[in-house]
Design a protein around this motif. Structure first.
Motif, mmCIF file in Angstrom:
data_model
loop_
_atom_site.group_PDB
_atom_site.id
_atom_site.type_symbol
_atom_site.label_atom_id
_atom_site.label_comp_id
_atom_site.label_asym_id
_atom_site.label_seq_id
_atom_site.Cartn_x
_atom_site.Cartn_y
_atom_site.Cartn_z
ATOM 1 N N ALA A 136 0.837 -1.205 0.000
ATOM 2 C CA ALA A 136 0.000 0.000 0.000
ATOM 3 C C ALA A 136 0.872 1.255 0.000
ATOM 4 N N CYS A 185 -4.330 -0.922 -7.749
ATOM 5 C CA CYS A 185 -4.742 -0.953 -6.337
ATOM 6 C C CYS A 185 -5.841 -1.969 -6.036
ATOM 7 N N TYR A 242 -4.845 4.126 0.981
ATOM 8 C CA TYR A 242 -5.763 3.993 -0.149
ATOM 9 C C TYR A 242 -6.805 5.115 -0.177
ATOM 10 N N ARG A 279 2.295 1.754 -3.492
ATOM 11 C CA ARG A 279 1.303 2.334 -4.401
ATOM 12 C C ARG A 279 1.058 3.811 -4.084
#
Length: 308
Positions: free
Chosen positions: A117, A236, A214, A120
């Motif tokens: 995460a 994602c 996110y 990303r």
């Protein structure tokens, strides 16, 4: 308890009609184990041999899939042996080791998902700084910490557990998991407190961190172009699906099993089999289908196999 050998045996009582359906169970589980090894190993192999997949995101995916192979190998060989055995037993020390490896790898998965995460987040929210932030040394350090931190923390928990006396020798399960604590004569305050600390430290906090990253990615994507949003979703979405799937099973294991709820035996067996079959098979399929670059190499590999 075997007094001559000073070995404590624990009965695994979670099997349902094992004597009647032992060969059916064995074939199903052997097939599942074979598919888990093949699917996960194939994706890891493709990531290793193709240079365009030697990026942090794909390296973390490979680590996650290796985690699945190790998790399955910790459970399946003993389970297959039990299906063909007259009685389903395990020594206390081996049961404890199996539970230790199981939860060490489970928590490593949360940390690996948190690292993915973060990767990303940096890639999408700070693209210009990505090469300097996600250097090779940083990637290697994050990988080592994702495996080493759970190993150390559960080793401390294991040291607390080593001195605990057992009053029960029957486990409501088909492998050793959280329910091993139900065998204790009494609840240890030290184990309970440190267990909560471990749960917060390497399960809940990583999940909160993942949700935070996110959310930030979602905000940045919403403010960007349609093409950018599509690209962000492609990279994602697989991670989020894996996180949701894994969190559901771990929640069941941590809450329902620990509370010793009076679920029917067949429901317990079905949930246990789903935990060890569904998730290790789910990961490579999701990444193989949803990650564009990996999917491209998988299709090419399948085409080569068919042509031969």
């Amino acid at each position: 308890m075997d007094d001559d050998l000073n070995v404590t045996y624990i009965t695994l009582s979670g099997h349902v009609e094992v004597h009647q359906y032992r060969y059916l169970y064995f074939v199903i589980m052997l097939t599942a184990y074979f598919l888990i090894i093949c699917f996960n190993s194939t994706i890891v192999f493709l990531i290793m041999i193709h240079k365009n997949l030697h990026e942090p995101m794909y390296i973390f995916i490979a680590a996650l899939l290796i985690n699945s192979i190790l998790y399955s190998t910790n459970i399946y060989p003993k389970l297959l042996f039990d299906f063909l055995s007259r009685i389903q037993i395990i020594t206390h020390s081996l049961c404890f080791f199996q539970a230790y490896v199981c939860y060490t790898l489970a928590c490593s998965e949360f940390l690996l998902l948190a690292v993915m995460a973060y990767d990303r987040y940096v890639s999408i929210c700070k693209p210009l700084q990505y090469p300097t932030i996600m250097r090779k040394t940083v990637v290697n350090t994050l990988l080592v910490l994702a495996w080493l931190v759970p190993v150390c923390e559960f080793a401390v928990l294991g040291a607390f557990y080593a001195s605990v006396k057992l009053c029960s020798f029957t486990l409501k399960g088909i492998f050793c998991n959280n329910s091993i604590y139900s065998l204790q004569c009494g609840r240890s305050a030290a184990i309970s407190i440190f267990g909560v600390f471990v749960l917060l430290n390497i399960a809940l906090f990583p999940v909160l961190f993942i949700l935070f990253t996110y959310t930030r990615i979602l905000i940045v994507s919403y403010q960007s172009s349609k093409t950018f949003r599509r690209k962000a979703a492609q990279t994602c979405l697989p991670h989020l699906l894996v996180l949701i799937n894994f969190t559901c099973f771990i929640t069941y294991d941590a809450v329902v099993v620990r509370l010793e709820s009076d679920f029917p035996k067949i429901i317990r067996l079905i949930m246990a089999l789903q935990m060890i079959m569904y998730h290790p098979l789910f990961n490579p399929i999701i990444y193989g289908l949803k990650m564009k670059e990996i999917s491209k190499h998988v299709k090419r590999l399948l085409f080569q196999v068919k042509s031969h």
